[in-house]
Design an enzyme around this catalytic site. Structure first.
Site, short mmCIF file in Angstrom:
data_model
loop_
_atom_site.label_atom_id
_atom_site.label_comp_id
_atom_site.label_asym_id
_atom_site.label_seq_id
_atom_site.Cartn_x
_atom_site.Cartn_y
_atom_site.Cartn_z
N GLU A 149 -36.98 -13.55 -22.03
CA GLU A 149 -38.12 -12.67 -21.75
C GLU A 149 -39.35 -13.47 -21.33
OE1 GLU A 149 -39.17 -9.88 -24.86
OE2 GLU A 149 -41.03 -9.29 -23.82
N ASP A 196 -36.89 -3.48 -31.48
CA ASP A 196 -37.98 -3.30 -32.46
C ASP A 196 -39.29 -2.97 -31.75
OD1 ASP A 196 -38.42 -5.81 -31.41
OD2 ASP A 196 -38.67 -6.82 -33.35
N SER A 197 -39.27 -2.95 -30.42
CA SER A 197 -40.41 -2.43 -29.65
C SER A 197 -40.69 -0.99 -30.04
CB SER A 197 -40.12 -2.52 -28.15
OG SER A 197 -38.87 -1.94 -27.84
N LYS A 223 -29.31 -8.04 -32.48
CA LYS A 223 -30.07 -9.01 -31.69
C LYS A 223 -31.10 -9.67 -32.59
CE LYS A 223 -33.26 -7.89 -28.37
NZ LYS A 223 -34.47 -8.54 -28.89
N GLU A 263 -34.34 -12.88 -32.60
CA GLU A 263 -35.19 -13.73 -31.78
C GLU A 263 -35.14 -15.17 -32.28
OE1 GLU A 263 -39.17 -12.15 -31.44
OE2 GLU A 263 -38.43 -10.19 -30.82
N ASP A 293 -31.82 -4.38 -32.88
CA ASP A 293 -32.67 -5.54 -33.20
C ASP A 293 -32.77 -5.76 -34.70
OD1 ASP A 293 -33.82 -7.16 -31.27
OD2 ASP A 293 -35.40 -5.73 -30.78
O1 KIV Z 1 -37.59 -4.85 -28.71
C1 KIV Z 1 -37.27 -4.76 -27.52
O2 KIV Z 1 -37.36 -3.71 -26.89
C2 KIV Z 1 -36.78 -5.97 -26.87
C3 KIV Z 1 -36.63 -5.95 -25.39
C4 KIV Z 1 -37.95 -5.91 -24.75
C5 KIV Z 1 -35.78 -7.06 -24.90
O3 KIV Z 1 -36.53 -6.94 -27.52
#
Ligand code: KIV
Length: 289
Positions: free
Chosen positions: A205, A67-68, A136, A138, A106
């Site tokens: 992280e 989600d970055s 994924k 969090e 994510d």
């Molecule tokens: O969103 C993302 O890119 C991430 C990584 C930095 C692990 O969660």
């Protein structure tokens, strides 16, 4: 030998030549950690587009549609504004562009925290509409019930503990975590909880190195570090960060290239040639027979 791609317009897939390696699976990734050790560290990078996936795929074990992308692609101030539809569109593109890596997508903020049922609805949409192999999310102990709920229903989950960017407002920033005894113990307990709940791997992280090392030694699942330690079972970075797309990057990023410099110089050359009317040249123009 370099790889070329043939676009199949019916399926929107670009088929690579030569044919790539077989796609890895979630159990194969999990098995890379055996008797508490990972012989060869797992390689993971973020990917958001089909072409990026094509270029990264053969070098990686896993591609993360992180989600970055909110900040990297859309210029948003944080990951909090990223939607499920955005993740699905980019997840599907990365699956289309890859043949080898396990693609992990994510779960965006707000799509899974309310209940295991809400998480299942979001995760099943992601899996069905992208074709990815895993999601994924969090959170540690607070997400353990949700992780167990998803994994029991056939959805492989990668967890994410330590610095969790979706919780930036609660954490008060993006600084490294685990400098106090209390925080140290909490992050280890989070990692243990997600492993016990059935996560197949966990990202840790932005933590002080001893936390990353002791978590890696204490759980059976692969621990993927980012701003953590070379002694983790694998590493992940945001691809644009390591390619040098941005001037400012977190301390834990190593810039392996200078893509920003390359793009700026190339655009300047193009602009110069357009203004001098030297582009397009003879090679780039069609002439009557
Ligand atoms: O969103 C993302 O890119 C991430 C990584 C930095 C692990 O969660």
């Amino acid at each position: 030998m370099s790889t070329t791609f043939q676009l199949d317009t019916a399926t929107s897939r670009a088929h690579p030549t030569p044919a790539p390696m077989k796609r890895l699976t979630v159990p194969a990734i999990q098995r890379r950690k055996f008797e508490g050790k990972t012989e060869e560290p797992l390689v993971m990078l973020t990917a958001y587009t089909a072409r990026q996936a094509q270029l990264l795929d053969q070098h990686c074990d896993m591609l993360l549609v992180g989600d970055s992308l909110g900040q990297v692609i859309y210029g948003l101030p944080s990951t909090l504004q990223v939607t499920l539809d955005m993740m699905i569109a980019h997840g599907a593109a990365v699956v289309r562009g890859s043949y080898h890596s396990v693609v992990v997508v994510d779960m965006p903020f707000g799509a899974y925290e309310a209940s295991p049922q809400q998480a299942f609805a979001a995760a099943s949409r992601i899996m069905a509409e992208t074709g990815c192999a895993a999601v994924k999310l969090e959170g540690g102990q607070a997400m353990a019930e949700t992780i167990a709920f998803l994994t029991r229903r056939g959805i492989p989950v990668m967890a994410h503990v330590g610095l969790t960017p979706q919780a930036v407002n609660a954490l008060g920033g993006y600084g490294a975590r685990g400098r106090s005894q209390e925080e140290h113990a909490k992050i280890i307990a989070d990692g243990q909880a997600v492993a016990d709940a059935g996560a197949f791997a966990v990202v840790v992280e932005g933590v002080v190195e001893p936390i990353a090392v002791s978590l890696t030694q204490s759980v059976e699942i692969p621990v993927i570090g980012i701003g953590a330690s070379a002694r983790c079972d694998g590493q992940v970075l945001v691809t644009e960060d390591m390619l040098g797309m941005f001037e400012r990057v977190p301390r834990f990023v190593k810039k392996y290239g200078d893509l920003a410099g390359f793009i700026t110089e190339t655009a300047a050359k193009y602009a110069e040639e357009v203004r001098a009317r030297t582009f397009p040249g003879v090679e780039q123009t069609y002439q009557p027979k």
